[in-house]
Design a protein around this motif. Structure first.
Motif, short mmCIF file in Angstrom:
data_model
loop_
_atom_site.label_atom_id
_atom_site.label_comp_id
_atom_site.label_asym_id
_atom_site.label_seq_id
_atom_site.Cartn_x
_atom_site.Cartn_y
_atom_site.Cartn_z
N HIS A 36 0.87 -1.18 0.00
CA HIS A 36 0.00 0.00 0.00
C HIS A 36 0.91 1.23 0.00
CE1 HIS A 36 -3.02 2.92 1.08
NE2 HIS A 36 -2.31 3.25 2.14
N VAL A 37 0.82 2.05 -1.05
CA VAL A 37 1.65 3.25 -1.16
C VAL A 37 1.09 4.32 -0.23
CG1 VAL A 37 2.48 5.05 -2.70
CG2 VAL A 37 2.35 2.70 -3.51
N VAL A 38 1.92 4.79 0.69
CA VAL A 38 1.53 5.84 1.63
C VAL A 38 1.78 7.21 1.01
CG1 VAL A 38 1.98 6.83 3.91
CG2 VAL A 38 2.02 4.34 3.59
N SER A 39 2.95 7.40 0.43
CA SER A 39 3.25 8.65 -0.27
C SER A 39 4.26 8.38 -1.36
CB SER A 39 3.77 9.72 0.70
OG SER A 39 5.09 9.44 1.09
N LEU A 40 4.15 9.15 -2.42
CA LEU A 40 5.05 9.04 -3.57
C LEU A 40 5.22 10.43 -4.12
CD1 LEU A 40 6.59 7.28 -5.65
CD2 LEU A 40 4.44 7.08 -6.88
N LYS A 41 6.44 10.93 -4.10
CA LYS A 41 6.67 12.31 -4.54
C LYS A 41 8.04 12.44 -5.19
CE LYS A 41 8.25 13.35 0.04
NZ LYS A 41 7.79 13.57 1.34
N PRO A 42 8.13 13.37 -6.12
CA PRO A 42 9.44 13.65 -6.70
C PRO A 42 10.31 14.33 -5.66
CG PRO A 42 7.81 15.14 -7.60
CD PRO A 42 7.08 14.18 -6.73
N TRP A 43 11.54 13.95 -5.59
CA TRP A 43 12.44 14.55 -4.63
C TRP A 43 13.14 15.71 -5.29
CZ3 TRP A 43 17.49 12.49 -2.27
CH2 TRP A 43 17.63 12.96 -0.98
N GLU A 44 14.01 15.45 -6.25
CA GLU A 44 14.64 16.50 -7.02
C GLU A 44 15.51 15.90 -8.12
OE1 GLU A 44 18.62 17.65 -4.55
OE2 GLU A 44 16.75 18.43 -3.76
N ARG A 45 15.84 16.75 -9.09
CA ARG A 45 16.78 16.35 -10.15
C ARG A 45 18.17 16.68 -9.64
NH1 ARG A 45 16.61 15.68 -15.89
NH2 ARG A 45 14.37 15.88 -15.75
N ARG A 46 19.05 15.67 -9.66
CA ARG A 46 20.39 15.86 -9.10
C ARG A 46 21.45 15.27 -10.01
NH1 ARG A 46 20.92 15.06 -2.82
NH2 ARG A 46 22.85 16.01 -3.46
N ARG A 47 22.62 15.82 -9.87
CA ARG A 47 23.78 15.29 -10.57
C ARG A 47 24.19 14.00 -9.87
NH1 ARG A 47 27.10 16.81 -14.25
NH2 ARG A 47 29.31 16.28 -14.21
N LEU A 48 24.50 12.98 -10.65
CA LEU A 48 24.89 11.69 -10.09
C LEU A 48 26.38 11.70 -9.73
CD1 LEU A 48 23.06 9.43 -12.69
CD2 LEU A 48 22.26 10.06 -10.41
N ALA A 49 26.77 10.92 -8.75
CA ALA A 49 28.17 10.84 -8.34
C ALA A 49 29.04 10.25 -9.44
CB ALA A 49 28.29 10.01 -7.06
N TYR A 50 28.45 9.38 -10.24
CA TYR A 50 29.16 8.76 -11.37
C TYR A 50 28.12 8.46 -12.44
CZ TYR A 50 27.31 4.63 -9.04
OH TYR A 50 26.47 3.73 -8.43
N PRO A 51 28.53 8.40 -13.70
CA PRO A 51 27.56 8.14 -14.78
C PRO A 51 26.90 6.76 -14.62
CG PRO A 51 29.65 8.90 -15.68
CD PRO A 51 29.88 8.63 -14.23
N ILE A 52 25.59 6.74 -14.84
CA ILE A 52 24.83 5.49 -14.84
C ILE A 52 24.16 5.39 -16.20
CG2 ILE A 52 22.94 4.18 -13.80
CD1 ILE A 52 23.41 5.72 -11.22
N GLU A 53 24.50 4.34 -16.93
CA GLU A 53 23.95 4.13 -18.27
C GLU A 53 24.13 5.38 -19.14
OE1 GLU A 53 19.97 2.57 -18.18
OE2 GLU A 53 20.47 1.16 -16.58
N GLY A 54 25.27 6.06 -18.97
CA GLY A 54 25.57 7.23 -19.79
C GLY A 54 24.92 8.53 -19.33
N HIS A 55 24.23 8.51 -18.20
CA HIS A 55 23.56 9.71 -17.69
C HIS A 55 24.34 10.29 -16.52
CE1 HIS A 55 20.11 8.80 -20.16
NE2 HIS A 55 20.07 7.59 -19.64
#
Length: 148
Positions: A36-55
Motif C-alpha cells: 500500500h503506497v503511503v506517499s510518492l513524490k518527486p524529490w529533485e533532479r540531481r547530478r549523479l556521483a558517477y555516470p549510470i547508463e551514460g547519464h
C-alpha cells in the motif's frame, strides 16, 4: 506489514508524460505485490556521483509504502526490469523515521507557502505604488547628499 522507504532514480531524458508512466508502473508493482503506497513524490533532479547508463543526472523519487516482508523480493525483481528506472533502493523504516520525514515535509511546504505569500504581498505593494523605501530613508544609513 512493515513500513518501507523506496528511493529510485528515473532516466532524465524522459519527458513528463513518460516519467509519470514509469512512476505509475512502479506504484502498480508495489500494489500488485500486496503493498500500500503511503506517499510518492518527486524529490529533485540531481547530478549523479558517477555516470549510470551514460547519464550524469537523474530525477530522484521518494516513496513510502507498507507491505508484507515477502513482497519485497518481488518488488525488487520487477522494478529492476522496469525501463526508465536507473537505480533504486528499498529500506525498511520504523514509524518514528516516517513521522519525522512527514513532519519535515509539512514544515517545508508551509515555509514555501509563507515565502510565496510574502513575495506576492511585496509584488502587490509595488504594484500599488508603495514600493521599497528609498535608500536615503533606510534606517541605519545616513541620508544621501543632494548634488546641486
Amino acid at each position: 506489514m512493515n513500513g518501507y522507504e523506496f528511493m529510485f532514480i528515473l532516466d532524465p531524458t524522459l519527458d513528463d508524460a513518460a516519467s509519470l508512466e514509469v512512476v505509475d508502473r512502479v506504484e502498480a508493482i508495489v500494489t500488485a505485490q500486496g503493498g500500500h503506497v503511503v506517499s510518492l513524490k518527486p524529490w529533485e533532479r540531481r547530478r549523479l556521483a558517477y555516470p549510470i547508463e551514460g547519464h550524469n543526472e537523474g530525477l530522484y523519487m521518494l516513496c513510502y509504502f507498507d507491505a508484507p516482508p515477502a513482497a519485497i523480493t518481488g518488488i525488487r525483481s520487477r522494478v529492476r526490469l522496469t525501463e526508465g528506472v536507473l537505480r533504486f533502493i528499498v529500506l525498511r523504516t520504523d514509524q518514528e523515521t516516517r513521522e519525522r520525514d512527514q513532519a519535515a515535509d509539512i514544515r517545508r511546504r508551509q515555509e514555501r507557502a509563507a515565502r510565496a505569500a510574502e513575495q506576492a504581498a511585496r509584488k502587490q505593494a509595488r504594484a500599488e505604488g508603495g514600493g521599497p523605501p528609498h535608500r536615503s530613508s533606510s534606517p541605519g544609513r545616513p541620508a544621501a547628499k543632494e548634488s546641486r
